[in-house]
Design a protein around this motif. Structure first.
Motif, PDB file in Angstrom:
ATOM      1  N   HIS A  21      -2.528  -0.769  -2.905  1.00 25.82           N
ATOM      2  CA  HIS A  21      -3.624  -0.296  -2.100  1.00 25.82           C
ATOM      3  C   HIS A  21      -3.440  -0.480  -0.768  1.00 25.82           C
ATOM      4  N   PRO A  22      -3.271   0.484   0.349  1.00 26.06           N
ATOM      5  CA  PRO A  22      -3.159   0.227   1.711  1.00 26.06           C
ATOM      6  C   PRO A  22      -3.990  -0.808   2.455  1.00 26.06           C
ATOM      7  N   ASP A  23      -5.243  -1.122   1.918  1.00 28.92           N
ATOM      8  CA  ASP A  23      -5.796  -2.131   2.510  1.00 28.92           C
ATOM      9  C   ASP A  23      -5.482  -3.419   2.036  1.00 28.92           C
TER      10      ASP A  23
ATOM     11  N   GLU B 201       1.990  -2.745   8.578  1.00 29.77           N
ATOM     12  CA  GLU B 201       3.223  -1.950   8.795  1.00 29.77           C
ATOM     13  C   GLU B 201       3.663  -1.501   7.535  1.00 29.77           C
ATOM     14  N   LYS B 202       2.955  -1.731   6.376  1.00 27.95           N
ATOM     15  CA  LYS B 202       3.636  -1.062   5.304  1.00 27.95           C
ATOM     16  C   LYS B 202       2.533   0.077   4.871  1.00 27.95           C
ATOM     17  N   LYS B 203       1.344   0.444   5.797  1.00 35.16           N
ATOM     18  CA  LYS B 203       0.520   1.050   5.426  1.00 35.16           C
ATOM     19  C   LYS B 203       0.989   2.505   4.806  1.00 35.16           C
ATOM     20  N   GLU B 204       1.960   3.194   5.645  1.00 39.36           N
ATOM     21  CA  GLU B 204       2.345   4.346   5.370  1.00 39.36           C
ATOM     22  C   GLU B 204       2.866   4.575   4.118  1.00 39.36           C
ATOM     23  N   GLU B 205       3.908   3.451   3.921  1.00 41.25           N
ATOM     24  CA  GLU B 205       4.484   3.796   2.571  1.00 41.25           C
ATOM     25  C   GLU B 205       3.465   3.489   1.500  1.00 41.25           C
TER      26      GLU B 205
ATOM     27  N   PHE C 191       0.230   5.307  -3.249  1.00 39.61           N
ATOM     28  CA  PHE C 191      -1.019   4.977  -3.882  1.00 39.61           C
ATOM     29  C   PHE C 191      -1.654   6.357  -4.212  1.00 39.61           C
ATOM     30  N   GLN C 192      -1.236   7.278  -3.347  1.00 46.22           N
ATOM     31  CA  GLN C 192      -1.675   8.793  -3.629  1.00 46.22           C
ATOM     32  C   GLN C 192      -0.765   9.423  -4.909  1.00 46.22           C
TER      33      GLN C 192
END
Ligand SMILES: [Zn+2]
Ligand SMILES: [Zn+2]
Length: 379
Positions: free
Chosen positions: A34-36, A41-45, A50-51
């Motif tokens: 989960h991005p949150d 810095e790992k949000k994009e990955e 997650f998608q």
């Protein structure tokens, strides 16, 4: 034909995994990626991962879609290939996010605060000054007075959301049917549409413009001080009220005056003869040249304090001091005549080359190492 197992691989399960195993894999991986829950810095990955996980689960958790996928067909064919499983929806459903009670957004919103740095020289910081700031900012569009609409037109109610500013969507998820609200894409959540926008501002209600803003710098400011100017920031969208402008002071270093709080320091060098005989010298200050009295027998490294010639105090009145650090140079490269003069001086004073005196701690004429040592003890 090689069977496509990519979706199973994404969830890390076998191709014969049952509903329970799929659900568990999905839960665990969703939490992990989960991005949150991961560093920014790992949000994009994480978002991508997650998608992928969500899409894989969406297909494999549905027996019909899973069967179509297993047999190499398009899992979404039944829906005409058009159903789009929104990434936001699963996030909302799964983590209880998603806004309700959003309602239409106001077109008119408050503007942002702005920060501008102003460099001052030491005298300006001490005595205050008037400045004119020339800056680019967002100003209300004069053509439409901030409405964003072309002359004579008005925004019309959005046909998609009927003015609510949001649309509802029902999605299936592991916890059943979930109703999610999201800002209406047709009107960006405003509930209304500007079909005939003002050409000057393209419907934003404001334009970039250069402004000259006079600002009064008070006496005694220093680096980091901020002056708040209410309403001098950016005008908001739709002609909303302007934010504040903050003027931050940056003090430029002075050529020879050094600031330390409200006090100033200056360092001068005088010849040994002046120090021995005593003299008056002129030093440059913020208040113009000032006379400094050097008493006879002045010891190198001592200071002379000029009262009230330091920085102005920001609050309350009064000023700090100017502290003059005086260094005495010993003459070198003597010619014959000077050498003779110094020799006769030494002779007259009864000073011999081998004379040495050891400073005692607390000795009054010692301003050197022990002098400083003494000061430290007496503090
Ligand atoms: Zn709408
Ligand atoms: Zn306009």
């Amino acid at each position: 034909m090689v069977k496509d197992t990519k979706l199973y691989d994404i969830l890390g399960v076998k191709t014969d995994a049952n509903e329970k195993e799929l659900k568990k894999a999905y839960f665990d991986l969703s939490k992990k990626w989960h991005p949150d829950r991961n560093p920014p810095e790992k949000k994009e990955e994480c978002t991508k991962k997650f998608q992928e996980i969500s899409e894989a689960y969406e297909i494999l958790s549905d027996p019909e879609k899973r069967q179509r996928y297993d047999t190499g067909g398009d899992p979404f064919s039944q829906f005409g290939g058009g159903q789009n499983f929104g990434f936001g929806d699963i996030m909302d459903a799964f983590f209880g996010g998603g806004g309700s009670n959003r309602g239409p957004r106001a077109r008119m919103r408050a503007g942002q605060d702005a920060l501008i740095r102003v460099e001052l020289d030491l005298a300006e910081a001490c005595f205050g000054t008037d400045r004119e700031l020339n800056l680019e900012t967002a100003a209300t569009c004069e053509k439409c007075s901030g409405s964003g609409c072309a002359t004579g037109s008005k925004p019309s109610v959005c046909g998609i959301c009927k003015g609510r500013g949001e649309t509802q969507q029902v999605t299936r998820s592991i916890i059943g049917q979930v109703m999610t609200s999201r800002p209406c894409a047709a009107c960006q959540g405003y509930g209304s549409v500007i079909s005939d926008p003002c050409l000057e501002c393209s419907g934003d209600g404001r334009v970039r413009s250069r402004k000259v803003i006079p600002v009064k710098i008070p006496v005694g400011v220093e680096t980091g001080n901020r002056i708040q100017m209410s309403g001098a920031g950016e005008v908001g969208p739709g002609g909303g009220p302007a934010g504040d402008l903050y003027v931050e002071i940056v003090e430029a270093p002075h050529d020879f005056l050094v600031r330390e709080g409200n006090n100033l320091h200056i360092s001068i060098v005088i010849p040994m003869t002046s120090a021995a005989l005593g003299t008056k010298v002129k030093v440059e200050t913020l208040d113009g040249p000032q006379e400094v009295t050097i008493k006879s027998g002045f010891v190198s490294g001592n200071t002379v304090i000029l009262k009230d010639l330091g920085m102005s105090k920001l609050r309350g009145n009064g000023r700090g001091d100017l502290i003059v650090h005086v260094e005495v140079t010993t003459p070198g490269k003597l010619n014959k005549e000077q050498e003779e003069l110094l020799k006769s001086l030494a002779k007259s004073r009864g000073e011999k080359g081998e004379d040495v005196e050891i400073h005692r701690r607390g000795s009054t004429h010692s301003a050197g190492f022990f002098g400083r040592f003494r000061d430290a003890f007496n503090r």
